[in-house]
Motif scaffolding. Structure first.
Motif, mmCIF file in Angstrom:
data_model
loop_
_atom_site.group_PDB
_atom_site.id
_atom_site.type_symbol
_atom_site.label_atom_id
_atom_site.label_comp_id
_atom_site.label_asym_id
_atom_site.label_seq_id
_atom_site.Cartn_x
_atom_site.Cartn_y
_atom_site.Cartn_z
ATOM 1 N N GLN A 6 22.079 78.731 52.694
ATOM 2 C CA GLN A 6 20.692 78.733 53.133
ATOM 3 C C GLN A 6 19.712 78.558 51.970
ATOM 4 N N TYR A 7 20.093 79.123 50.814
ATOM 5 C CA TYR A 7 19.237 79.000 49.630
ATOM 6 C C TYR A 7 20.091 78.796 48.396
ATOM 7 N N GLN A 8 19.512 78.125 47.419
ATOM 8 C CA GLN A 8 20.155 77.983 46.111
ATOM 9 C C GLN A 8 19.249 78.607 45.054
ATOM 10 N N PHE A 9 19.825 79.510 44.256
ATOM 11 C CA PHE A 9 19.096 80.138 43.155
ATOM 12 C C PHE A 9 19.677 79.623 41.842
ATOM 13 N N ARG A 10 18.805 79.238 40.951
ATOM 14 C CA ARG A 10 19.256 78.870 39.609
ATOM 15 C C ARG A 10 19.109 80.079 38.693
ATOM 16 N N ALA A 47 29.164 77.647 39.415
ATOM 17 C CA ALA A 47 28.563 77.868 40.731
ATOM 18 C C ALA A 47 29.441 78.790 41.559
ATOM 19 N N ARG A 48 28.781 79.593 42.379
ATOM 20 C CA ARG A 48 29.485 80.432 43.349
ATOM 21 C C ARG A 48 28.489 80.828 44.437
ATOM 22 N N SER A 49 28.993 80.995 45.659
ATOM 23 C CA SER A 49 28.140 81.409 46.770
ATOM 24 C C SER A 49 28.374 82.873 47.100
ATOM 25 N N LEU A 50 27.305 83.560 47.509
ATOM 26 C CA LEU A 50 27.377 84.945 47.937
ATOM 27 C C LEU A 50 26.727 85.079 49.305
ATOM 28 N N GLU A 51 27.364 85.836 50.186
ATOM 29 C CA GLU A 51 26.725 86.149 51.470
ATOM 30 C C GLU A 51 25.953 87.446 51.262
ATOM 31 N N LEU A 60 24.643 80.192 44.068
ATOM 32 C CA LEU A 60 24.144 80.443 42.722
ATOM 33 C C LEU A 60 24.555 79.298 41.809
ATOM 34 N N GLN A 61 23.578 78.660 41.208
ATOM 35 C CA GLN A 61 23.843 77.659 40.178
ATOM 36 C C GLN A 61 23.606 78.366 38.850
ATOM 37 N N LEU A 62 24.671 78.575 38.111
ATOM 38 C CA LEU A 62 24.651 79.444 36.935
ATOM 39 C C LEU A 62 24.702 78.620 35.654
ATOM 40 N N TRP A 63 23.760 78.854 34.781
ATOM 41 C CA TRP A 63 23.648 78.107 33.533
ATOM 42 C C TRP A 63 24.021 79.005 32.367
ATOM 43 N N ASP A 64 25.049 78.603 31.659
ATOM 44 C CA ASP A 64 25.542 79.340 30.495
ATOM 45 C C ASP A 64 24.946 78.688 29.249
ATOM 46 N N THR A 65 24.066 79.387 28.555
ATOM 47 C CA THR A 65 23.381 78.797 27.410
ATOM 48 C C THR A 65 24.044 79.185 26.101
ATOM 49 N N ALA A 66 23.952 78.292 25.131
ATOM 50 C CA ALA A 66 24.465 78.580 23.795
ATOM 51 C C ALA A 66 23.533 79.556 23.095
ATOM 52 N N GLY A 67 24.120 80.510 22.393
ATOM 53 C CA GLY A 67 23.301 81.505 21.715
ATOM 54 C C GLY A 67 22.865 81.095 20.321
ATOM 55 N N GLN A 68 23.461 80.017 19.787
ATOM 56 C CA GLN A 68 23.129 79.626 18.419
ATOM 57 C C GLN A 68 21.722 79.029 18.343
ATOM 58 N N GLU A 69 21.063 79.273 17.242
ATOM 59 C CA GLU A 69 19.680 78.825 17.037
ATOM 60 C C GLU A 69 19.557 77.301 17.129
ATOM 61 N N ARG A 70 20.585 76.566 16.669
ATOM 62 C CA ARG A 70 20.456 75.111 16.633
ATOM 63 C C ARG A 70 20.415 74.484 18.023
ATOM 64 N N PHE A 71 20.819 75.247 19.052
ATOM 65 C CA PHE A 71 20.777 74.715 20.414
ATOM 66 C C PHE A 71 19.547 75.183 21.181
ATOM 67 N N SER A 82 14.558 78.071 36.283
ATOM 68 C CA SER A 82 15.400 79.209 36.653
ATOM 69 C C SER A 82 14.554 80.273 37.335
ATOM 70 N N VAL A 83 15.133 80.905 38.357
ATOM 71 C CA VAL A 83 14.433 81.991 39.049
ATOM 72 C C VAL A 83 14.924 83.354 38.576
ATOM 73 N N GLY A 84 16.100 83.384 37.940
ATOM 74 C CA GLY A 84 16.669 84.649 37.484
ATOM 75 C C GLY A 84 17.357 84.493 36.148
ATOM 76 N N GLY A 85 17.456 85.603 35.422
ATOM 77 C CA GLY A 85 18.118 85.571 34.130
ATOM 78 C C GLY A 85 18.902 86.838 33.846
ATOM 79 N N LEU A 86 20.102 86.681 33.298
ATOM 80 C CA LEU A 86 20.886 87.813 32.815
ATOM 81 C C LEU A 86 20.718 87.884 31.310
ATOM 82 N N LEU A 87 20.126 88.969 30.828
ATOM 83 C CA LEU A 87 19.979 89.211 29.400
ATOM 84 C C LEU A 87 21.222 89.965 28.947
#
Length: 212
Positions: A6-10, A47-51, A60-71, A82-87
């Motif tokens: 029904q919805y997609q969250f990035r 990606a994974r779906s949750l009911e 859920l469209q999940l973006w894994d970002t590089a932690g290095q400064e050069r990226f 993005s609508v949400g973030g995991l710190l």
């Protein structure tokens, strides 16, 4: 065939290199864990779906970002959509914990004017003997940032699903309240083809039938 949603969250994962962002995602999406992982270059996608409630499936469209400064210049372009973030920080690293505020501040500068929901993740809870960040200190930081706090372990599969489900539910509740809305040109939230109406119309009053 794709599962109907029904919805997609990035959602974007943020934090220093080696805190275990990729391990969390692989455990959550594939149910696997590996002690050996190549460093993320730029951005990886999962990606994974949750009911989230009966009849409401969220992709859920999940973006894994590089932690290095050069990226950093690459990953900043993904913040706005993005609508949400995991710190994420490593419980065995004071340095990674101290960088959380910087990650939060950097994202906040890029996502205005739309709303972004965060959750703070203390990862590698299985390494109790090497722990450098007390739970009380992490909870204090979470309170200061106005976010929830969850401790996870991809290795032990501890609280991994809970972390993603908590963030997803928080976003969904804000949608229902009208604080987060879909809009053209923003991919943080998208409606699916079979979108459930959050506020269904009131059923029409049935005409009374006189049994005279």
């Amino acid at each position: 065939m794709d599962i109907l949603w029904q919805y997609q969250f990035r959602i974007i994962l943020l934090g220093d290199s080696t805190v275990g962002k990729s391990s969390l995602l692989k455990r959550f999406t594939d149910g696997v864990y590996s002690d050996v992982a190549d460093p993320t270059v730029g951005v990886d996608f999962y990606a994974r779906s949750l009911e989230i409630e009966p009849g409401v499936k969220i992709k859920l469209q999940l973006w894994d970002t590089a932690g290095q400064e050069r990226f950093r210049s690459i990953t900043t372009s993904y913040y706005r959509n993005s609508v949400g973030g995991l710190l994420v920080f490593d419980l065995t690293s004071r340095k990674a914990f101290e960088h959380v505020r910087e990650w939060h501040r950097e994202v906040a500068e890029h996502v205005k004017p739309h709303h972004m929901v965060f959750i703070l993740i203390g990862h590698k809870s299985d390494l109790a003997r090497e722990r450098q960040v007390p739970r009380e200190e992490a909870e204090k930081l979470a309170a200061a940032l106005g976010v929830r706090y969850v401790e996870t372990s991809a290795k032990n599969n501890s609280n991994v699903d809970r972390a993603f489900e908590t963030l997803t539910r928080d976003i969904y509740q804000l949608m229902k309240a009208g604080d987060i809305v879909t809009r053209d040109g923003w991919d943080g939230v998208k409606s699916g083809f079979n979108a459930k109406i959050l506020y269904p119309p009131e059923p029409e009053a049935q005409e009374s039938k006189c049994q005279c």
